[in-house]
Scaffold this active site. Structure first.
Site, PDB file in Angstrom:
ATOM      1  N   LYS A 130      25.671 102.589 -20.230  1.00 48.39           N
ATOM      2  CA  LYS A 130      25.796 101.121 -20.256  1.00 48.39           C
ATOM      3  C   LYS A 130      27.256 100.779 -20.010  1.00 48.39           C
ATOM      4  O   LYS A 130      28.150 101.548 -20.361  1.00 48.39           O
ATOM      5  CB  LYS A 130      25.388 100.585 -21.632  1.00 48.39           C
ATOM      6  CG  LYS A 130      25.041  99.115 -21.631  1.00 48.39           C
ATOM      7  CD  LYS A 130      23.599  98.884 -21.253  1.00 48.39           C
ATOM      8  CE  LYS A 130      23.256  97.441 -21.084  1.00 48.39           C
ATOM      9  NZ  LYS A 130      21.800  97.241 -20.974  1.00 48.39           N
ATOM     10  N   ASP A 170      22.654  93.080 -16.663  1.00 54.73           N
ATOM     11  CA  ASP A 170      22.306  92.817 -18.063  1.00 54.73           C
ATOM     12  C   ASP A 170      22.797  91.387 -18.318  1.00 54.73           C
ATOM     13  O   ASP A 170      22.953  90.605 -17.365  1.00 54.73           O
ATOM     14  CB  ASP A 170      22.967  93.844 -19.001  1.00 54.73           C
ATOM     15  CG  ASP A 170      22.390  93.802 -20.417  1.00 54.73           C
ATOM     16  OD1 ASP A 170      21.287  94.319 -20.636  1.00 54.73           O
ATOM     17  OD2 ASP A 170      23.038  93.226 -21.325  1.00 54.73           O
TER      18      ASP A 170
HETATM   19  P1  NDP Z   1      20.979  86.555 -19.026  1.00 56.62           P
HETATM   20  O1  NDP Z   1      22.447  86.550 -18.960  1.00 56.62           O
HETATM   21  O2  NDP Z   1      20.199  86.274 -17.808  1.00 56.62           O
HETATM   22  O3  NDP Z   1      20.469  85.561 -20.163  1.00 56.62           O
HETATM   23  C1  NDP Z   1      20.891  85.706 -21.484  1.00 56.62           C
HETATM   24  C2  NDP Z   1      20.211  84.655 -22.328  1.00 56.62           C
HETATM   25  O4  NDP Z   1      20.434  84.941 -23.700  1.00 56.62           O
HETATM   26  C3  NDP Z   1      20.745  83.258 -22.108  1.00 56.62           C
HETATM   27  O5  NDP Z   1      19.731  82.355 -22.407  1.00 56.62           O
HETATM   28  C4  NDP Z   1      21.875  83.182 -23.130  1.00 56.62           C
HETATM   29  O6  NDP Z   1      22.221  81.877 -23.507  1.00 56.62           O
HETATM   30  C5  NDP Z   1      21.270  83.908 -24.290  1.00 56.62           C
HETATM   31  N1  NDP Z   1      22.322  84.566 -25.078  1.00 56.62           N
HETATM   32  C6  NDP Z   1      23.177  85.520 -24.664  1.00 56.62           C
HETATM   33  N2  NDP Z   1      24.009  85.876 -25.644  1.00 56.62           N
HETATM   34  C7  NDP Z   1      23.664  85.129 -26.692  1.00 56.62           C
HETATM   35  C8  NDP Z   1      24.151  85.031 -28.000  1.00 56.62           C
HETATM   36  N3  NDP Z   1      25.168  85.811 -28.445  1.00 56.62           N
HETATM   37  N4  NDP Z   1      23.541  84.144 -28.834  1.00 56.62           N
HETATM   38  C9  NDP Z   1      22.522  83.373 -28.389  1.00 56.62           C
HETATM   39  N5  NDP Z   1      22.009  83.430 -27.144  1.00 56.62           N
HETATM   40  C10 NDP Z   1      22.574  84.284 -26.316  1.00 56.62           C
HETATM   41  O7  NDP Z   1      20.592  87.986 -19.623  1.00 56.62           O
HETATM   42  P2  NDP Z   1      19.194  88.766 -19.564  1.00 56.62           P
HETATM   43  O8  NDP Z   1      18.054  87.832 -19.592  1.00 56.62           O
HETATM   44  O9  NDP Z   1      19.301  89.766 -18.478  1.00 56.62           O
HETATM   45  O10 NDP Z   1      19.266  89.574 -20.936  1.00 56.62           O
HETATM   46  C11 NDP Z   1      18.666  89.110 -22.137  1.00 56.62           C
HETATM   47  C12 NDP Z   1      18.403  90.300 -23.051  1.00 56.62           C
HETATM   48  O11 NDP Z   1      17.518  91.219 -22.392  1.00 56.62           O
HETATM   49  C13 NDP Z   1      19.632  91.125 -23.433  1.00 56.62           C
HETATM   50  O12 NDP Z   1      19.456  91.630 -24.738  1.00 56.62           O
HETATM   51  C14 NDP Z   1      19.587  92.286 -22.438  1.00 56.62           C
HETATM   52  O13 NDP Z   1      20.269  93.414 -22.915  1.00 56.62           O
HETATM   53  C15 NDP Z   1      18.091  92.513 -22.371  1.00 56.62           C
HETATM   54  N6  NDP Z   1      17.605  93.244 -21.205  1.00 56.62           N
HETATM   55  C16 NDP Z   1      17.872  92.822 -19.942  1.00 56.62           C
HETATM   56  C17 NDP Z   1      17.360  93.520 -18.872  1.00 56.62           C
HETATM   57  C18 NDP Z   1      17.530  93.068 -17.465  1.00 56.62           C
HETATM   58  O14 NDP Z   1      16.939  93.688 -16.582  1.00 56.62           O
HETATM   59  N7  NDP Z   1      18.269  92.012 -17.199  1.00 56.62           N
HETATM   60  C19 NDP Z   1      16.581  94.754 -19.054  1.00 56.62           C
HETATM   61  C20 NDP Z   1      16.306  95.070 -20.434  1.00 56.62           C
HETATM   62  C21 NDP Z   1      16.827  94.343 -21.441  1.00 56.62           C
HETATM   63  P3  NDP Z   1      23.564  81.209 -22.931  1.00 56.62           P
HETATM   64  O15 NDP Z   1      23.254  80.890 -21.497  1.00 56.62           O
HETATM   65  O16 NDP Z   1      23.809  80.026 -23.779  1.00 56.62           O
HETATM   66  O17 NDP Z   1      24.643  82.253 -23.079  1.00 56.62           O
HETATM   67  O1  2IT Z   2      18.830  97.146 -20.925  1.00 58.29           O
HETATM   68  C1  2IT Z   2      18.372  97.481 -19.824  1.00 58.29           C
HETATM   69  O2  2IT Z   2      17.435  98.300 -19.727  1.00 58.29           O
HETATM   70  C2  2IT Z   2      18.930  96.886 -18.611  1.00 58.29           C
HETATM   71  N1  2IT Z   2      19.806  96.036 -18.719  1.00 58.29           N
HETATM   72  C3  2IT Z   2      18.465  97.314 -17.262  1.00 58.29           C
HETATM   73  C4  2IT Z   2      19.079  98.617 -16.870  1.00 58.29           C
HETATM   74  C5  2IT Z   2      18.832  99.065 -15.461  1.00 58.29           C
HETATM   75  O3  2IT Z   2      19.465 100.056 -15.082  1.00 58.29           O
HETATM   76  O4  2IT Z   2      18.025  98.465 -14.740  1.00 58.29           O
END
Ligand code: NDP
Ligand code: 2IT
Length: 450
Positions: A130, A170
């Site tokens: 990561k 992420d």
């Molecule tokens: P984005 O940046 O697209 O969206 C993040 C979202 O979470 C936004 O709505 C944001 O609100 C909110 N957020 C972020 N930090 C905080 C915080 N500290 N407190 C409250 N709200 C928060 O990210 P993703 O959708 O990609 O990621 C969301 C989650 O999913 C994370 O935990 C990530 O690790 C996990 N994830 C993502 C993957 C991917 O493929 N993208 C794969 C697997 C897991 P705001 O806009 O106000 O900051």
């Molecule tokens: O938390 C996760 O699994 C991710 N942010 C996606 C990782 C990836 O390599 O697609």
């Protein structure tokens, strides 16, 4: 963690905390795994003698570097970038990059540690890593984002490669940022290769990768409900977050006939008692992906109710989908979910439930799929993107979606196989931890002691 009853676990955690001071998120993630693995390996002398769990909690290496960039006003800005290369026993390091002001070494170590187990569960040859930076993308212009991504990649490019370490997105890193980073890697190395996933479809990206995490979270829920001969259709669903994962989780839920009553951002939560329509979701996607707006704007946008506080868990729901960030379900939230009769939780965010919440949910009838199982669809399709890049092929949406469903279904089966309790219910956390551990541990054993 002073009240740990298992003596071996307490001694192990003491060592982890001593070696990693001031890293609470990392301690939490290791504890959550170790509480299942230590009893599991108690009688396995070989795994204990070879110190497999101890080795898995020590990253292969952590790279930390200065990122210098210039903002639109001509000021020089300094951030810190990282890549945690946790474990490559079963494949190249693989995992996302997070740009958020809360990024610390502890946060990235917890994410990298979790990623090892998650990637193992996918059945694909992917190790765990990561990366990220304490850069805040909010309010930055497109050109500032581009300059930051280029500066970040200038240093990161020395440590990654299609068979070494393959980053992706992420929090704060989506298709646009991956594009800027891939462009810079190509510029620096003169190589067009599958060094990042989540790329645009025109330059080696995979169909369904943007949707994969959110869709996978829902497919996991479909599989959990199927064990009770139930389906998603008509269920009331609370979703948190409004980023990549939350958006496509909501999309799949709406497609399957569920009622999505909430989404949120760090400012607050929208409540739509009758359920969001496809048009409402399109409005949110445009707000978040194009206009860079806040969820509070949904009040004027389509008449949503809105309250401050970024958690929807006090709303009465059948199914819960935390898709924002770590520790967004704490004990009072868990109690509210239990009290309101929630049936199941599928975790989109990484480690969204804190230890007290997990305990409360474990003592309730709620089915609870941990992030390392439920959100593995994202990295799984990243793995499929790597396969397509190696083959110089591009598979159709239908082909990738079929693979994704199958992978999640297999992860669900592994959780059931390793997590079944005497009363027939399933401890999905235990199942995921043990199944994820087995494959990596066996590979490490095969490589010998050093
Ligand atoms: P984005 O940046 O697209 O969206 C993040 C979202 O979470 C936004 O709505 C944001 O609100 C909110 N957020 C972020 N930090 C905080 C915080 N500290 N407190 C409250 N709200 C928060 O990210 P993703 O959708 O990609 O990621 C969301 C989650 O999913 C994370 O935990 C990530 O690790 C996990 N994830 C993502 C993957 C991917 O493929 N993208 C794969 C697997 C897991 P705001 O806009 O106000 O900051
Ligand atoms: O938390 C996760 O699994 C991710 N942010 C996606 C990782 C990836 O390599 O697609």
């Amino acid at each position: 963690m002073s009240d740990i009853k298992d003596k071996d676990l307490a001694a192990f955690m003491k060592g982890v905390i001593r070696r990693n001071p001031g890293e609470p998120e990392f301690h939490q993630a290791v504890h959550e795994v170790a509480m299942d693995i230590i009893p599991y390996i108690r009688d396995n002398d070989r795994i204990k003698k070879m110190r497999i769990l101890e080795r898995m909690t020590e990253p292969d290496r952590i790279i930390s570097f200065r990122v210098i960039w210039e903002d639109d006003a001509g000021n020089i800005r300094v951030n810190r970038g990282y890549r945690v290369q946790q474990n490559n026993a079963i494949g190249p390091y693989k995992g996302g990059i997070r740009f958020h002001p809360t990024v610390t070494q502890s946060v990235l170590k917890f994410l990298a540690f979790e990623q090892v187990f998650k990637n193992s569960l996918t059945g694909l040859p992917l190790g765990g890593g990561k990366g990220g930076a304490d850069f805040n993308p909010k309010g930055k212009s497109d050109r500032e984002i581009m300059r930051f991504c280029q500066a970040f990649m200038t240093e990161l490019s020395k440590y990654i490669g299609p068979n070494t370490d393959v980053p992706a997105g992420d929090i704060g890193v989506g298709g646009r940022e991956v594009g800027y980073m891939f462009g810079q890697y190509k510029r620096l190395t003169d190589r067009f290769e599958g060094v990042l996933t989540g790329k645009g479809i025109e330059f080696g990206g995979s169909n369904i990768r943007p949707e994969a995490t959110g869709y996978g979270v829902v497919y996991m829920m479909v599989d959990m409900l199927a064990t009770k001969n139930d389906t998603i259709k008509g269920k009331t669903c609370a979703v948190s977050g409004s980023g990549n994962v939350a958006q496509f989780c909501a999309e799949k839920l709406i497609d399957l006939g569920a009622k999505v009553i909430s989404m949120s951002d760090s400012g607050g939560t929208i409540y739509v008692p009758d359920g969001m329509t496809r048009e409402n979701l399109d409005w949110v996607m445009d707000l978040k992906n194009v206009r860079g707006g806040r969820m509070s704007e949904c009040v004027d946008g389509f008449g949503a109710k809105y309250y401050d506080g970024n958690r929807p868990w006090a709303l009465k729901c059948d199914l819960a989908f935390p898709c924002a960030t770590q520790n967004e379900i704490e004990a009072p939230d868990a109690r509210a979910l239990v009290k309101n009769g929630c049936m199941a939780i599928s975790e989109g965010a990484n480690m969204p439930s804190d230890p007290d919440a997990i305990d409360i949910i474990r003592d309730s009838p709620i089915m609870h799929a941990p992030s390392k199982a439920a959100n593995a669809g994202g990295v799984a399709v990243s793995g499929l993107e790597m396969s397509q890049n190696s083959l110089r092929m591009s598979w159709s949406r239908e082909e990738v979606d079929t693979h994704l469903k199958k992978i999640i279904n297999t992860i669900h089966s592994q959780c059931v196989a390793k997590g079944k309790r005497a009363d027939g219910s399933v401890d999905y956390f235990k199942g995921a931890n043990i199944a994820g551990f087995d494959k990596v541990a066996n590979a490490m054993l095969a490589y010998g002691a050093l």
